[in-house]
Design a protein around this motif. Structure first.
Motif, PDB file in Angstrom:
ATOM      1  N   SER A   1     -72.829  53.813  -4.420  1.00  0.00           N
ATOM      2  CA  SER A   1     -73.242  55.175  -4.932  1.00  0.00           C
ATOM      3  C   SER A   1     -72.422  56.463  -4.511  1.00  0.00           C
ATOM      4  O   SER A   1     -72.328  57.417  -5.154  1.00  0.00           O
ATOM      5  CB  SER A   1     -74.739  55.380  -5.283  1.00  0.00           C
ATOM      6  OG  SER A   1     -75.127  55.535  -3.886  1.00  0.00           O
ATOM      7  N   MET A   2     -72.156  56.190  -3.253  1.00  0.00           N
ATOM      8  CA  MET A   2     -71.598  57.485  -2.482  1.00  0.00           C
ATOM      9  C   MET A   2     -70.256  57.820  -3.276  1.00  0.00           C
ATOM     10  O   MET A   2     -70.347  59.264  -3.375  1.00  0.00           O
ATOM     11  CB  MET A   2     -71.266  57.021  -1.244  1.00  0.00           C
ATOM     12  CG  MET A   2     -70.730  57.989  -0.096  1.00  0.00           C
ATOM     13  SD  MET A   2     -71.888  59.185  -0.016  1.00  0.00           S
ATOM     14  CE  MET A   2     -73.181  58.491   1.165  1.00  0.00           C
ATOM     15  N   PRO A   3     -69.194  57.096  -3.652  1.00  0.00           N
ATOM     16  CA  PRO A   3     -68.196  57.754  -4.322  1.00  0.00           C
ATOM     17  C   PRO A   3     -68.593  58.653  -5.569  1.00  0.00           C
ATOM     18  O   PRO A   3     -68.117  59.658  -5.684  1.00  0.00           O
ATOM     19  CB  PRO A   3     -67.331  56.756  -4.750  1.00  0.00           C
ATOM     20  CG  PRO A   3     -67.516  55.417  -3.629  1.00  0.00           C
ATOM     21  CD  PRO A   3     -69.230  55.582  -3.436  1.00  0.00           C
ATOM     22  N   GLN A   4     -69.442  58.359  -6.167  1.00  0.00           N
ATOM     23  CA  GLN A   4     -69.899  58.781  -7.660  1.00  0.00           C
ATOM     24  C   GLN A   4     -70.630  60.201  -6.977  1.00  0.00           C
ATOM     25  O   GLN A   4     -70.288  61.121  -7.680  1.00  0.00           O
ATOM     26  CB  GLN A   4     -70.848  58.134  -8.394  1.00  0.00           C
ATOM     27  CG  GLN A   4     -70.313  56.793  -9.108  1.00  0.00           C
ATOM     28  CD  GLN A   4     -71.283  56.110  -9.584  1.00  0.00           C
ATOM     29  OE1 GLN A   4     -72.411  56.171  -9.845  1.00  0.00           O
ATOM     30  NE2 GLN A   4     -70.648  54.843 -10.445  1.00  0.00           N
ATOM     31  N   ALA A   5     -71.344  60.139  -6.090  1.00  0.00           N
ATOM     32  CA  ALA A   5     -72.024  61.205  -5.700  1.00  0.00           C
ATOM     33  C   ALA A   5     -71.098  62.487  -5.038  1.00  0.00           C
ATOM     34  O   ALA A   5     -71.202  63.614  -5.441  1.00  0.00           O
ATOM     35  CB  ALA A   5     -72.905  60.997  -4.476  1.00  0.00           C
ATOM     36  N   VAL A   6     -69.942  61.804  -4.403  1.00  0.00           N
ATOM     37  CA  VAL A   6     -68.975  62.846  -3.892  1.00  0.00           C
ATOM     38  C   VAL A   6     -68.025  63.344  -5.210  1.00  0.00           C
ATOM     39  O   VAL A   6     -67.987  64.567  -5.145  1.00  0.00           O
ATOM     40  CB  VAL A   6     -68.177  62.328  -2.872  1.00  0.00           C
ATOM     41  CG1 VAL A   6     -66.920  63.073  -2.620  1.00  0.00           C
ATOM     42  CG2 VAL A   6     -68.776  61.868  -1.638  1.00  0.00           C
ATOM     43  N   ASP A   7     -67.692  62.419  -5.905  1.00  0.00           N
ATOM     44  CA  ASP A   7     -66.946  63.056  -7.145  1.00  0.00           C
ATOM     45  C   ASP A   7     -67.895  63.796  -8.107  1.00  0.00           C
ATOM     46  O   ASP A   7     -67.076  64.928  -8.607  1.00  0.00           O
ATOM     47  CB  ASP A   7     -66.449  61.812  -7.940  1.00  0.00           C
ATOM     48  CG  ASP A   7     -65.228  60.874  -7.173  1.00  0.00           C
ATOM     49  OD1 ASP A   7     -64.867  61.393  -6.253  1.00  0.00           O
ATOM     50  OD2 ASP A   7     -65.235  59.863  -7.591  1.00  0.00           O
TER      51      ASP A   7
ATOM     52  N   ALA B   1     -81.849  45.592   4.956  1.00  0.00           N
ATOM     53  CA  ALA B   1     -80.648  46.856   5.271  1.00  0.00           C
ATOM     54  C   ALA B   1     -79.449  46.521   4.664  1.00  0.00           C
ATOM     55  O   ALA B   1     -78.715  47.714   4.358  1.00  0.00           O
ATOM     56  CB  ALA B   1     -80.863  46.620   6.863  1.00  0.00           C
ATOM     57  N   LEU B   2     -78.827  45.247   4.753  1.00  0.00           N
ATOM     58  CA  LEU B   2     -77.588  44.953   3.808  1.00  0.00           C
ATOM     59  C   LEU B   2     -77.579  45.283   2.461  1.00  0.00           C
ATOM     60  O   LEU B   2     -76.800  45.924   1.952  1.00  0.00           O
ATOM     61  CB  LEU B   2     -77.285  43.661   3.991  1.00  0.00           C
ATOM     62  CG  LEU B   2     -76.926  43.090   5.598  1.00  0.00           C
ATOM     63  CD1 LEU B   2     -77.003  41.674   5.513  1.00  0.00           C
ATOM     64  CD2 LEU B   2     -75.911  43.696   6.071  1.00  0.00           C
ATOM     65  N   LEU B   3     -78.754  45.119   1.847  1.00  0.00           N
ATOM     66  CA  LEU B   3     -78.846  45.545   0.283  1.00  0.00           C
ATOM     67  C   LEU B   3     -78.702  46.972   0.169  1.00  0.00           C
ATOM     68  O   LEU B   3     -78.105  47.611  -0.847  1.00  0.00           O
ATOM     69  CB  LEU B   3     -80.354  45.006  -0.176  1.00  0.00           C
ATOM     70  CG  LEU B   3     -80.577  45.309  -1.713  1.00  0.00           C
ATOM     71  CD1 LEU B   3     -79.174  44.629  -2.631  1.00  0.00           C
ATOM     72  CD2 LEU B   3     -81.656  44.684  -2.006  1.00  0.00           C
ATOM     73  N   ALA B   4     -79.654  47.785   1.085  1.00  0.00           N
ATOM     74  CA  ALA B   4     -79.596  49.459   1.076  1.00  0.00           C
ATOM     75  C   ALA B   4     -77.973  49.762   1.374  1.00  0.00           C
ATOM     76  O   ALA B   4     -77.749  50.527   0.698  1.00  0.00           O
ATOM     77  CB  ALA B   4     -80.595  49.888   2.086  1.00  0.00           C
ATOM     78  N   ALA B   5     -77.565  49.306   2.282  1.00  0.00           N
ATOM     79  CA  ALA B   5     -76.180  49.625   2.766  1.00  0.00           C
ATOM     80  C   ALA B   5     -75.120  49.335   1.481  1.00  0.00           C
ATOM     81  O   ALA B   5     -74.130  50.233   1.204  1.00  0.00           O
ATOM     82  CB  ALA B   5     -75.642  49.024   4.019  1.00  0.00           C
ATOM     83  N   ASP B   6     -75.425  48.252   0.838  1.00  0.00           N
ATOM     84  CA  ASP B   6     -74.538  48.064  -0.103  1.00  0.00           C
ATOM     85  C   ASP B   6     -74.764  48.978  -1.426  1.00  0.00           C
ATOM     86  O   ASP B   6     -73.760  49.511  -1.888  1.00  0.00           O
ATOM     87  CB  ASP B   6     -74.813  46.684  -0.757  1.00  0.00           C
ATOM     88  CG  ASP B   6     -73.999  45.940  -1.878  1.00  0.00           C
ATOM     89  OD1 ASP B   6     -72.731  46.318  -1.648  1.00  0.00           O
ATOM     90  OD2 ASP B   6     -74.461  45.636  -2.797  1.00  0.00           O
TER      91      ASP B   6
END
Length: 53
Positions: free
Chosen positions: A24-30, A14-19
């Protein structure tokens, strides 16, 4: 998070998935949700539906 740390931790997967999501979230938003630095019109649900992830 290193693979050895994931193996030692009971919550490792779960920690690995969260990491990975956090990385990747900032790149997806940008790149996907605010192309050209502009917020597209429409609801966030409409914008997400238009993406081809």
């Amino acid at each position: 998070m290193s693979p050895s740390r994931v193996r030692r931790c009971p919550h490792g997967p779960a920690l690995l998935a969260a990491d990975r999501i956090a990385q990747s979230m900032p790149q997806a938003v940008d790149r996907r949700l605010t192309p050209g630095g502009e917020i597209p019109s429409g609801s966030i649900e409409d914008i997400i539906r238009q993406q081809q992830f």
